[in-house]
Design an enzyme around this catalytic site. Structure first.
Site, PDB file in Angstrom:
ATOM      1  N   PRO A   1      36.625 -44.050  10.955  1.00  0.00           N
ATOM      2  CG  PRO A   1      37.795 -42.117  11.563  1.00  0.00           C
ATOM      3  CD  PRO A   1      36.410 -42.621  11.286  1.00  0.00           C
TER       4      PRO A   1
ATOM      5  N   GLY B   1      37.670 -44.800  15.823  1.00  0.00           N
ATOM      6  CA  GLY B   1      37.691 -44.293  17.210  1.00  0.00           C
ATOM      7  C   GLY B   1      37.125 -45.305  18.203  1.00  0.00           C
TER       8      GLY B   1
ATOM      9  CG  ASP C   1      29.126 -43.967  15.530  1.00  0.00           C
ATOM     10  OD1 ASP C   1      28.042 -43.357  15.601  1.00  0.00           O
ATOM     11  OD2 ASP C   1      30.232 -43.390  15.579  1.00  0.00           O
TER      12      ASP C   1
ATOM     13  CE  LYS D   1      25.600 -41.938  13.350  1.00  0.00           C
ATOM     14  NZ  LYS D   1      26.504 -41.676  14.454  1.00  0.00           N
TER      15      LYS D   1
END
Ligand SMILES: C[S@@+](CC[C@H](N)C(=O)[O-])C[C@H]1O[C@@H](n2cnc3c(N)ncnc32)[C@H](O)[C@@H]1O
Length: 332
Positions: A204, A206, A258, A287
């Site tokens: 969103p 950050g 990310d 990840k």
């Protein structure tokens, strides 16, 4: 289990001991898991491991944190060469049982500090590297205190136990934002006013928000929506498509990533950016939800450096990282 003097003690995120153990075993460092979040090994000069938060050479081990043991601990510290100042820290393994000892660890550090000559202590940790200080740690674990040392210039982190908390008083940043802050904190310079950044997997927002607050312009690439205040920010351009379909119109200063996606495919995408010279600096969160993390990381490293030409690669599980690691690199 107590760490043996002369060996190295490593601490990691709880549950990641097998991954740290494997990295040390691959390096031929004869590791042994001591307990939750703690692994010891033979010393290997310059070993920088993805899953280690902090490490030091063991000076002595003690059966607990009782105040009457403090003089012997201080003696072990005082025996270090007097040529370099000492930064004295205490930490507990980052586990429920370890964290319950936090107050005891603080008290022990104060007692040991009081037993050392004041002129040997450096209080300003931020100056530890420039002054050539020795970072002395008291690792207070259930049933054992380990005293150890590492030159501050070689330390994996200057934060006690490698716990670099990025949250400041009165703030409530997202965990994603704190991951970025911690990654930038480890770099010699940061994105600033006028820099152009691409943020892959930006929603969103950050990371994008943190970059904009530093004065950068951000191309935020994500099929998902950004927070409304970012969507209307003139320094943000939201490209609402897959990062795999996106190409910048001209090279940018920084590539951030990310994306919640498969690590090898993300590495190939970042390698493409490197090969084509589309960005000068890279900060990416990879990840690693699979059990067998190290073989994947090996391939990620190879893809970024050999296929992508990224240089100065660092791969670290930061304090704010969970089942993931953060990589940084540059083109020249
Ligand atoms: C962990 S979130 C990113 C959080 C973000 N860094 C922040 O600070 O708010 C992962 C994001 O990756 C995005 N993502 C997954 N696959 C993607 C793709 N192929 N291209 C672009 N974004 C993708 C998801 O939509 C999601 O918003």
């Amino acid at each position: 289990m107590a760490a043996r003097p002369g060996r190295w003690l490593w601490t990691c995120r709880i549950g990641f001991e097998p991954h740290l153990y494997e990295e040390l075993a691959w390096a031929g460092a004869e590791p042994r898991v001591l307990g939750e979040a703690l692994v010891e090994s033979e010393g290997k000069q310059g070993l920088v491991l993805a899953f280690a938060r902090q490490s030091f050479r063991v000076l002595a081990s003690f059966p607990g944190a009782a105040p009457e043991l403090a003089p012997a601990m201080a003696q072990a510290v005082a025996a270090l060469p007097a040529s370099a100042p000492i930064v004295l820290q205490a930490f507990t393994p980052d586990t429920p049982r370890g964290n319950a000892l936090a107050a005891e660890a603080d008290a022990l550090r104060e007692t040991v500090r009081g037993l050392l000559p004041a002129n040997r202590l450096l209080e300003d940790t931020d100056r530890a590297r420039e002054t050539g200080a020795q970072l002395v740690s008291l690792c207070v674990a259930p049933g054992a205190v380990t005293v150890g040392v590492v030159p501050a210039r070689e330390a994996l982190s200057l934060a006690p136990g490698g716990r670099r908390r990025m949250k400041r008083a009165g703030e409530s940043p997202s965990r994603a934002a704190m991951k970025l802050e911690e990654a930038l904190d480890g770099l010699p310079f940061e994105p600033g006013r006028g820099d152009v950044c691409v943020d892959l997997g930006a929603a969103p927002g950050g990371w994008t928000q943190r970059l904009v607050s530093r004065g950068a312009k951000v191309i935020a690439v994500d099929p998902a929506r950004l927070m409304p205040e970012l969507a209307s920010n003139p320094r943000v351009r939201h490209v609402q498509e897959s990062a795999f379909a996106f190409a910048p119109e001209e090279p940018v200063d920084w590539l951030f990533c990310d994306m919640a996606w498969r690590p090898l495919e993300v590495a190939q995408l970042l390698a493409k950016w490197g090969r084509r010279g589309w960005a000068s600096h890279l900060v990416a969160n990879i990840k690693l939800p699979m059990n067998d993390k190290n073989p994947i990381l090996l391939r990620v490293r190879h893809t970024l450096t050999e296929d992508g030409g990224w240089k100065g690669l660092t791969v670290r599980q930061l304090y704010h990282d969970r089942d993931e690691v953060t990589v940084t690199a540059h083109r020249r």
